[in-house]
Design a protein around this motif. Sequence first.
Motif: not given
Length: 702
Positions: A91-104, A110-115, A480-484
């Motif tokens: 299983t995977l869990r993604i915590t977004l840069e803004d504190g939210g979580t990605a849908a599963s 569709d993930l937003p650009a970020g770290i 990728a970091v450079l492009a971001l």
Amino acid sequence: MTLARLAALHGVATSYSPSPGTTVPVPEATVVTVLGALDVDATTPAAVRASLAAAEEAAATRLLPPTVVVWQGDEPSGRPRPLAALPPGSTLRITLEDGGTAASPVAWADLPAGIHALEARAPDGRTGRAALVVAPPRVPRPAAPCHGVLVQLYSLLSSRSWGMGDLGDLRELADWAGRSLGSGFVQVNPLHAAVPGTPTDPSPYRPSSRRFPDPVHLRVEDVPEYAYVTGAARAELDALAGRAGELRDGVLRKGELIDRDAVWVLKRRALEIVAEVPLGPGRQAAFDAFRSAQGQALEDHATWCALVERYGADRAQWPRGLRDARSAATARAREELADRVAFHRRLVWLTDGQLAAASRAAREAGMAVGVVHDLAVGVHPDGADAWALGDAYALGMSVGAPPDAFNARGQDWGLPPWRPDALAASGYAPYRELLRSLLRHAGALRIDHVMGLFRLWWVPAGLPPTEGTYVRYDADAMLAVLALEAHRAGAAVIGEDLGTVEPGVREALERRGVLGTSVLWFERDWEGDRRPLPPEAWREGCVATATTHDLPSTAARLSGEHVDLRHRLGLLTRPLAEERAEDARDVAEWLAYLRGLGLLDADAGRDEEAEVRAVYRFLRRTPARMTGVWLPDAVGDRRPQNLPGTWDQYPNWRLPLAGADGRPLTLEELAASPRLRALMAELDAAGAPGRPPTAPPGARGD
């Protein structure tokens, strides 16, 4: 073979190819030393076997690599390649840069650009965590082709400079070039903080810190608090300004070299006086916000500056406890030197403000790109960055270049490289923060030796460059970091990709929108008849120019004076007559080609100004997205700003901009130069850029 397998797992090369069809083995001792710099013990056969077993076991049991990259648009379905080996049922869990979580389940495209943070859990209970870099597919590029000017800022003095060009001069240059010349950008040398010394290394490419700028570039009079200095302090300020005027006149009128150390002595004292003026509420709030945003990195940099004032620039001479930025001794020293730390913290903020003003002036003047800043390939081993981020650098190693056809001894640049393992483990945090800082006030960023995003030549301390080896980086993550970060800043990126470039690098950079660098004299049909490359055959994704800070000016190239200069300094590897003859043939071929294109009068004799204009008109006929005019070319300056292979034999990085007669020119005189205006008018009259005309029959000498 066991050592080779261990080296391969850590990205360390055991051989390299200096030319097609040639393979050179790397000395085993070098491989062992480089692995040691990565904390991998390979000193004995038993140690090699143990390290290999540990590395292979870690690779087999690790659920996630330290960093996972997703390119928006590149993952329409399924998982990114690094996740393909996850056990079924994980299983995977993604915590977004803004504190939210990605849908599963995760919709990667569709993930937003970020770290973001990625966590995995296997059915057997194992867990893993990684930084998830989601990057836009390409770096922004200028919407339309444009031309601009390239200049070493220190070399461009105005009537208000304190002995070297400053950020006030940059603001004026950008404003004038944008409004009067139709320039789309102005590109400057790295403005990174230098390592103080006696004398200071004048090279802008061997800085103390790449993240923070050097306050020697400040225009003292433009600091708002300057106007509120009164009494005896005002008298001292005026006296300092008078001494600065003497420095300026010495450079402009008496043939003296730019003396950065002398400039800094005056500016530092002036800024100390100005810093005694309290900030107003609004200015204080802005300073506090800046300090908060820069965080620990700013505190570290200011602390290092204060420590250098007390103990000198050679860190080996510091008390042992202060050599560690995180030690208790350093924390105590920060408190003891609080006033000086506060002063240097404030200087960074002031410099940042003047960088912002220059960038704003460029945009308000109509520049499509604006100010192009420059990122050096590394930092000084005794500088602030190496001290504060020691774990991220391979101390005891130096970046350089292997032997090649131009330098049989290779090169050692004296700069510690990033550790690829440390970067990956941190989610590329030091690299991200560096880029973000440089892009704050940049319309574009030039990256010196952009091939270093893929691999760097590491030279162990005490060994010659011939006994170094390549160490590979995760280019996908670096890009990728450079492009971001470039996407967030809305800035273009220019890669200096001259010299030896391994196959696939230019293609990878082009795919991600990074512009290359194309210099006229090197653009030939190397796979065919080696004649000048037709303008329509040049790549679109580049900055096209006639020269760089490391090459002869166009006037010197056309006249052959650069050969004579290198001969006088003992830099030629062949007899002078041979060098002159080859250089003359090269120039004659280019001039004939320019005549064939109708860019140069076929019946006229040699005319340097006309030939320089023809060179730049040719560049504007290429589809290059950006055309850079080396500002010394515009006024006929014949001296290189830097002559590789020299140290004290030539005044590298200390020459003011001068005219064809060698007389230094102020910014005001530059703006009034008929020769410059004629050249820039030619560029605007060169036709629709990006749509080069078809070469006339026989234009290539057929």
